[in-house]
Scaffold this motif. Structure first.
Motif, short mmCIF file in Angstrom:
data_model
loop_
_atom_site.label_atom_id
_atom_site.label_comp_id
_atom_site.label_asym_id
_atom_site.label_seq_id
_atom_site.Cartn_x
_atom_site.Cartn_y
_atom_site.Cartn_z
N UNK A 3 0.86 -1.17 0.00
CA UNK A 3 0.00 0.00 0.00
C UNK A 3 0.89 1.22 0.00
N UNK A 4 0.92 1.94 -1.14
CA UNK A 4 1.86 3.04 -1.29
C UNK A 4 3.26 2.45 -1.38
N UNK A 5 4.09 2.81 -0.43
CA UNK A 5 5.47 2.31 -0.42
C UNK A 5 5.73 1.38 0.74
N UNK A 6 4.71 1.11 1.61
CA UNK A 6 4.92 0.27 2.79
C UNK A 6 4.30 -1.10 2.56
N UNK A 7 5.06 -2.16 2.72
CA UNK A 7 4.51 -3.50 2.52
C UNK A 7 3.60 -3.90 3.67
N UNK A 8 2.60 -4.68 3.35
CA UNK A 8 1.71 -5.22 4.37
C UNK A 8 2.34 -6.47 4.96
N UNK A 9 2.59 -6.45 6.28
CA UNK A 9 3.21 -7.60 6.94
C UNK A 9 2.14 -8.45 7.59
N UNK A 10 2.31 -9.72 7.52
CA UNK A 10 1.37 -10.66 8.09
C UNK A 10 1.54 -10.70 9.61
N UNK A 11 0.42 -10.71 10.34
CA UNK A 11 0.48 -10.75 11.79
C UNK A 11 1.16 -12.04 12.26
#
Length: 291
Positions: A3-11
């Motif tokens: 999202x944008x430049x920040x990766x979505x990290x899995x909990x």
């Protein structure tokens, strides 16, 4: 996915093995608590049955566990307790200062300080071997007999002086052990920076030594709080003597038990605080932190 430049990290999800291990630890902890509770309750029940079924229990209960005399003694004991607390605070401060001075004098180096070291060592050896009760008797009864001009005959002051004289010897040994536990390289490093011996002791050695001996110093404070009751031999109306007065009038020993419980109530928090400080310092030392 980003999202944008920040990766979505899995909990984070703990593994099944970790969940099973944590569940096993919780079960073991609950089992330990249940076993400890049952064991403690059974022991208390056995002791209770042994005491209450003893042949002299009725007489002992009337003599030592009388609620009427306990209510009568408690206000007087608490009033006398103020003397014990005052002695503990004042004498405790003086003992720390005098004990530290003795420890420093015993660690002085060089032949010129030999007489000072000998005098400090003789003082410590003498009062370490002298029983507290004898020191109190000598101070409370012997000093007034000298009739020295300007010297008080107040048993409270003389009893406090006896406590200071005796406990300073014990505390000086604690401080000396802390000073000797500081590695010689600390002194060498301080001297290499241009510090004098006195400056090295003040800024490098003593701060480390005092931190290391905090637990035994607190233990000495606990012992001092109990031994303040010994000044009652000179007629000082503290918690112990207040209980003695009521006992002499009623021939019932419940006031002594009340005084004992008051001292225990004061001692237990101090003891637990000492244990907490000791545990905290040991944990920091094992983790590599400053002692």
């Amino acid at each position: 996915m980003t999202t944008g430049t920040r990766p979505l990290t899995k909990a984070y999800q703990p593994s099944e093995r970790r969940l099973a291990r944590e569940a096993f630890r919780r079960r073991r902890a609950r089992r330990s608590v249940l076993v400890a509770t049952a064991s403690t309750g059974l022991t208390a029940l056995v002791l209770y049955l042994v005491v209450v079924n003893s042949p002299g229990w009725e007489r002992t209960r009337e003599t030592f566990f009388n609620a009427h005399y306990a209510r009568r003694a408690l206000p007087e004991v608490l009033k006398g307790l103020w003397v014990n607390l005052t002695l503990m605070v004042v004498c405790g401060a003086l003992i720390l200062v005098f004990g530290l001075l003795l420890a420093v004098l015993r660690t002085l180096r060089g032949p010129v300080f030999l007489p000072v070291r000998l005098l400090a060592t003789a003082y410590v050896d003498f009062f370490l071997g002298l029983p507290m009760i004898i020191c109190l008797l000598i101070m409370i009864t012997g000093v007034p007999a000298l009739r020295l001009t300007g010297v008080t005959t107040d048993p409270l002051v003389l009893g406090g002086a006896a406590l200071v004289l005796t406990y300073s010897a014990y505390v000086s040994e604690v401080f000396r052990a802390g000073i000797q536990s500081v590695h010689p390289s600390q002194r060498a490093a301080a001297r290499s920076l241009g510090l004098t011996h006195a400056q090295s002791m003040r800024y490098v050695v003593l701060p480390q030594a005092v931190r290391r001996v905090v637990p035994p110093l607190l233990n000495n404070l606990v012992s001092l709080q109990k031994d303040t009751g010994l000044v009652s031999i000179g007629g000082v109306i503290d918690a112990v003597f207040a209980a003695k007065i009521i006992t002499s009038r009623t021939f019932n020993y419940t006031p002594y038990l009340v005084a004992a419980l008051v001292f225990i109530v004061l001692t237990i928090p101090m003891t637990r605080f000492t244990d907490w400080v000791t545990h905290r310092m040991n944990r920091r030392q094992l983790q590599g932190g400053a002692v």
